[in-house]
Enzyme design. Structure first.
Site, PDB file in Angstrom:
ATOM      1  N   ASP A   1       2.634  -6.765   4.439  1.00  0.00           N
ATOM      2  CA  ASP A   1       2.985  -5.789   3.402  1.00  0.00           C
ATOM      3  C   ASP A   1       2.438  -4.395   3.703  1.00  0.00           C
ATOM      4  O   ASP A   1       2.443  -3.528   2.846  1.00  0.00           O
ATOM      5  CB  ASP A   1       2.467  -6.252   2.034  1.00  0.00           C
ATOM      6  CG  ASP A   1       0.964  -6.545   2.069  1.00  0.00           C
ATOM      7  OD1 ASP A   1       0.282  -6.159   3.043  1.00  0.00           O
ATOM      8  OD2 ASP A   1       0.464  -7.167   1.109  1.00  0.00           O
TER       9      ASP A   1
ATOM     10  N   HIS B   1      -2.128  -6.431   4.500  1.00  0.00           N
ATOM     11  CA  HIS B   1      -2.623  -7.773   4.824  1.00  0.00           C
ATOM     12  C   HIS B   1      -1.976  -8.280   6.113  1.00  0.00           C
ATOM     13  O   HIS B   1      -0.824  -7.968   6.419  1.00  0.00           O
ATOM     14  CB  HIS B   1      -2.353  -8.711   3.653  1.00  0.00           C
ATOM     15  CG  HIS B   1      -2.974  -8.240   2.381  1.00  0.00           C
ATOM     16  ND1 HIS B   1      -2.241  -7.620   1.394  1.00  0.00           N
ATOM     17  CD2 HIS B   1      -4.275  -8.231   1.973  1.00  0.00           C
ATOM     18  CE1 HIS B   1      -3.060  -7.271   0.399  1.00  0.00           C
ATOM     19  NE2 HIS B   1      -4.289  -7.629   0.733  1.00  0.00           N
TER      20      HIS B   1
ATOM     21  N   SER C   1     -12.718  -8.748   0.465  1.00  0.00           N
ATOM     22  CA  SER C   1     -11.680  -8.562  -0.545  1.00  0.00           C
ATOM     23  C   SER C   1     -10.444  -9.399  -0.197  1.00  0.00           C
ATOM     24  O   SER C   1     -10.551 -10.503   0.315  1.00  0.00           O
ATOM     25  CB  SER C   1     -11.338  -7.073  -0.660  1.00  0.00           C
ATOM     26  OG  SER C   1     -10.904  -6.565   0.595  1.00  0.00           O
TER      27      SER C   1
END
Length: 209
Positions: A140, A143, A14
């Site tokens: 964040d 990530h 992802s």
């Protein structure tokens, strides 16, 4: 395929995969380490989960994989819940993911891989081995920052170094493409002899044992 055949590393997943070439990410680090040795192919899709990935699995990978195909799973990494609230809540509404959820998913992945005899990296534990992981490993809360990506790379290379695979896929074990001496190599300080610089990056990469 362009050029001589060489090993291929396919990074499938992802957003943690899709963004792995950004911000000094782990994918770009691997591409640098494996320059002239293997191709690092990016197949990451932001927002996807495993169910979405299964829908296209046969489009990403051939139905009959080579006998030399090797698989490494990365378990769910930890998250910084407070950082997510500060950086992502305004974009996606309330984010309900917790670090405890990540632990459960990580352990389920590790258990399944053990049952299937597939290599799996416990990222949830590996990242948290660093004392300041909450403040240094994410951009964040989800990530990876450059520091977080370094942990991922070290864990991947550890598996590649310790795996009893033939041939070995660790970067030190792979030959450098077009490494033979040539009359067209750069001329040395004596202005007469040539210098083969095909492995000039080896010293820089020694941090990646």
């Amino acid at each position: 395929m362009v050029g001589p055949e060489r090993p291929q590393f396919v990074l499938f997943g992802s957003s943690i995969v899709q963004l792995s070439f950004s911000n000094e990410g782990w994918g770009s680090i691997l591409a640098d380490i494996y320059a002239r040795k293997a191709d690092i192919l990016l197949r990451g899709y932001c927002g996807w989960n495993s169910r979405r990935g299964l829908q296209v699995l046969e489009q990403i990978f051939p139905k009959s994989l080579s006998p030399t195909t090797r698989i490494i799973f990365l378990s769910t990494p930890p998250i910084n819940e407070q950082q997510i609230k500060e950086t992502l809540s305004g974009k996606f509404g309330k984010v309900n993911r917790t670090n405890e959820d990540c632990r459960v998913y990580s352990e389920a992945c590790l258990q399944l891989c053990q049952e299937m005899d597939v290599n799996c990296i416990d990222l949830w534990t590996a990242v948290q081995q660093r004392d300041d992981w909450l403040t240094t490993c994410f951009t964040d809360g989800i990530h990876f920052s450059p520091e977080g990506s370094k942990i991922v790379v070290k864990e991947i290379l550890k598996v590649l170094r310790e795996a009893e695979w033939e041939p070995s896929l660790h970067w030190k074990s792979l030959s450098t493409e077009f490494s033979e001496d040539s009359l067209y190599d750069p001329i040395g300080p004596d202005a007469k002899t040539t210098i083969n610089v095909s492995d000039m990056d080896v010293e820089r990469h020694m941090q990646w044992e």
